[in-house]
Design a protein around this motif. Structure first.
Motif, PDB file in Angstrom:
ATOM      1  N   TYR A  99     -43.314 -18.484  40.779  1.00 28.89           N
ATOM      2  CA  TYR A  99     -43.541 -19.279  41.985  1.00 28.89           C
ATOM      3  C   TYR A  99     -45.012 -19.636  42.174  1.00 28.89           C
ATOM      4  O   TYR A  99     -45.912 -18.917  41.737  1.00 28.89           O
ATOM      5  CB  TYR A  99     -43.025 -18.525  43.219  1.00 28.89           C
ATOM      6  N   ARG A 100     -45.214 -20.784  42.844  1.00 27.96           N
ATOM      7  CA  ARG A 100     -46.579 -21.246  43.109  1.00 27.96           C
ATOM      8  C   ARG A 100     -47.354 -20.223  43.924  1.00 27.96           C
ATOM      9  O   ARG A 100     -48.575 -20.075  43.746  1.00 27.96           O
ATOM     10  CB  ARG A 100     -46.540 -22.587  43.833  1.00 27.96           C
ATOM     11  N   ALA A 101     -46.667 -19.496  44.805  1.00 23.60           N
ATOM     12  CA  ALA A 101     -47.348 -18.471  45.593  1.00 23.60           C
ATOM     13  C   ALA A 101     -48.035 -17.449  44.703  1.00 23.60           C
ATOM     14  O   ALA A 101     -49.141 -16.982  45.011  1.00 23.60           O
ATOM     15  CB  ALA A 101     -46.347 -17.773  46.521  1.00 23.60           C
ATOM     16  N   ASP A 114     -49.739 -19.972  51.702  1.00 19.43           N
ATOM     17  CA  ASP A 114     -48.421 -20.205  52.282  1.00 19.43           C
ATOM     18  C   ASP A 114     -47.621 -18.918  52.122  1.00 19.43           C
ATOM     19  O   ASP A 114     -47.189 -18.586  51.024  1.00 19.43           O
ATOM     20  CB  ASP A 114     -47.711 -21.369  51.592  1.00 19.43           C
ATOM     21  N   SER A 118     -40.531 -17.249  49.267  1.00 20.90           N
ATOM     22  CA  SER A 118     -40.130 -18.224  48.250  1.00 20.90           C
ATOM     23  C   SER A 118     -38.617 -18.208  48.095  1.00 20.90           C
ATOM     24  O   SER A 118     -38.016 -17.160  47.842  1.00 20.90           O
ATOM     25  CB  SER A 118     -40.787 -17.896  46.907  1.00 20.90           C
ATOM     26  N   THR A 119     -38.002 -19.366  48.236  1.00 23.28           N
ATOM     27  CA  THR A 119     -36.581 -19.509  47.939  1.00 23.28           C
ATOM     28  C   THR A 119     -36.434 -19.946  46.488  1.00 23.28           C
ATOM     29  O   THR A 119     -37.421 -20.255  45.803  1.00 23.28           O
ATOM     30  CB  THR A 119     -35.913 -20.552  48.842  1.00 23.28           C
ATOM     31  N   SER A 122     -38.239 -23.162  45.925  1.00 25.50           N
ATOM     32  CA  SER A 122     -39.664 -23.270  46.225  1.00 25.50           C
ATOM     33  C   SER A 122     -40.436 -23.767  45.000  1.00 25.50           C
ATOM     34  O   SER A 122     -39.996 -23.578  43.851  1.00 25.50           O
ATOM     35  CB  SER A 122     -40.215 -21.913  46.669  1.00 25.50           C
ATOM     36  N   PRO A 123     -41.591 -24.402  45.224  1.00 27.40           N
ATOM     37  CA  PRO A 123     -42.377 -24.922  44.099  1.00 27.40           C
ATOM     38  C   PRO A 123     -42.785 -23.817  43.121  1.00 27.40           C
ATOM     39  O   PRO A 123     -43.117 -22.703  43.524  1.00 27.40           O
ATOM     40  CB  PRO A 123     -43.604 -25.530  44.778  1.00 27.40           C
ATOM     41  N   ASN A 234     -32.691 -15.212  43.470  1.00 26.93           N
ATOM     42  CA  ASN A 234     -33.762 -14.268  43.790  1.00 26.93           C
ATOM     43  C   ASN A 234     -33.165 -12.906  44.124  1.00 26.93           C
ATOM     44  O   ASN A 234     -32.088 -12.818  44.717  1.00 26.93           O
ATOM     45  CB  ASN A 234     -34.540 -14.741  45.020  1.00 26.93           C
ATOM     46  N   ASP A 290     -37.142 -15.005  49.412  1.00 29.93           N
ATOM     47  CA  ASP A 290     -35.946 -15.196  50.229  1.00 29.93           C
ATOM     48  C   ASP A 290     -34.740 -14.931  49.332  1.00 29.93           C
ATOM     49  O   ASP A 290     -34.523 -15.627  48.339  1.00 29.93           O
ATOM     50  CB  ASP A 290     -35.927 -16.641  50.745  1.00 29.93           C
TER      51      ASP A 290
END
Length: 322
Positions: A99-101, A114, A118-119, A122-123, A234, A290
């Motif tokens: 994930y981008r996070a 952010d 993350s779902t 998500s990016p 996830n 998420d």
């Protein structure tokens, strides 16, 4: 169901075998571990020579293949080629690191913090191979494999493979007895020695997705048996403890022989005990997931309550240390 597990004798893989009890399980591994795994069939070999074992896999005719250890697109494509004519369905074990996070946390992605969970939609990170430095690691560096580690291209290769339906399981940080990354053991050792765990203000508040190994394995087993093709799931426990609260839970089970000491963000020694994160990691960016999809669609729930999972892990670590 007949399940072929690739690289399935490690920390998580052996728990997956246990979670699949009652099904026919065949494990492909190098033979360096797994001798205590009963009730499964073993095929010994090196993943680098996977194609040599295609006839053995074909004779098994697995209903599904669980790939525990595809580190990159090369690993994935090699397995996909080997599975042609062997199996039509695969479950691929991936990571929250896609994930981008995660990229923002370790400094490879730009943009504002952010902290929304993350779902599955998500990016993802834009920059691939997040653990590569400006110079390759030395060939004899035990962490050399991190230079070529990225689950994003592995996922993409599987999802695009013709004639193969893949399901993706994205795991958080997995803990439990025998964890090779010592996500709890490092803290337990220091606490039992009476050492304070120093955390900066930001690191103390950092929230991170986690799952006990038995819970992660149960989720993988559910996706193996009932997951939909082409879907991503996830997996994480419902409460994302801050690092401060995580250590407090560990300390409680270790008889409170230590303490958490909060230090200013400028301090150089207030990082969480996670070795793979680079020095410039921004712990203001949380790493949470998420997980409503797997709970809703596959009726997933933890087989071990998180509080009991932490307690049992700490007790096991203490027994091994004594």
């Amino acid at each position: 169901m007949r399940v072929l597990i690739l690289s399935g004798t490690g920390f998580i893989g052996s728990a997956v075998i246990h979670a699949l009890a009652g099904h026919e399980v065949i494990v492909f591994h190098r033979g360096h571990s797994g001798a205590n795994l009963r009730g499964v069939q073993h095929i010994h070999g090196d993943r680098a020579d996977l194609a040599l074992h295609a006839p053995a896999f074909r004779s098994i005719r697995p209903d599904v293949v669980v790939d525990m250890a595809a580190q990159n697109a090369g690993d994935a494509r090699q397995t996909i080629d080997c599975l042609r004519g062997v199996a039509s369905r695969a479950v691929v074990i991936s990571s929250v690191s896609v994930y981008r996070a995660f990229g923002r946390m370790i400094g490879t992605e730009t943009g504002d913090i952010d902290n929304a969970p993350s779902t599955e939609l998500s990016p993802l990170r834009v920059k691939l191979f997040p653990y590569r430095g400006p110079q390759p690691r030395r060939p004899d560096d035990p962490r050399r494999w991190l230079d070529d580690y990225d689950k994003i291209p592995a996922e993409r290769a599987y999802l695009a493979a013709p004639g193969l339906t893949a399901s993706i399981v994205r795991l958080p940080m997995v803990y439990g007895p025998g964890d090779p990354d010592r996500r709890i053991a490092g803290y337990v050792e220091r606490l039992r020695q009476g050492q304070a765990i120093r955390l900066t203000n930001t690191a103390a508040a950092w929230r991170n997705a986690r799952a006990h190994v038995a819970n992660a394995a149960h989720a993988i087993a559910l996706v193996t048996l009932r997951g939909a093709g082409g879907e991503v799931y996830n997996v994480a426990e419902p409460e994302d403890f801050s690092e401060h609260d995580w250590i407090e839970h560990i300390d409680k089970e270790a008889s409170r022989l230590g303490a958490v000491q909060i230090v200013p963000d400028e301090a150089s020694d207030g990082r969480p005990a996670i070795d793979e994160f680079p020095p410039n990691t921004n712990f203001a960016q949380h790493l949470v997931m998420d997980c409503r999809k797997i709970r809703r669609e596959l009726d997933y729930t933890e087989v071990v309550e998180p509080a009991k999972a932490i307690a049992a892990t700490v007790r096991c670590i203490i027994r091994r240390q004594e």
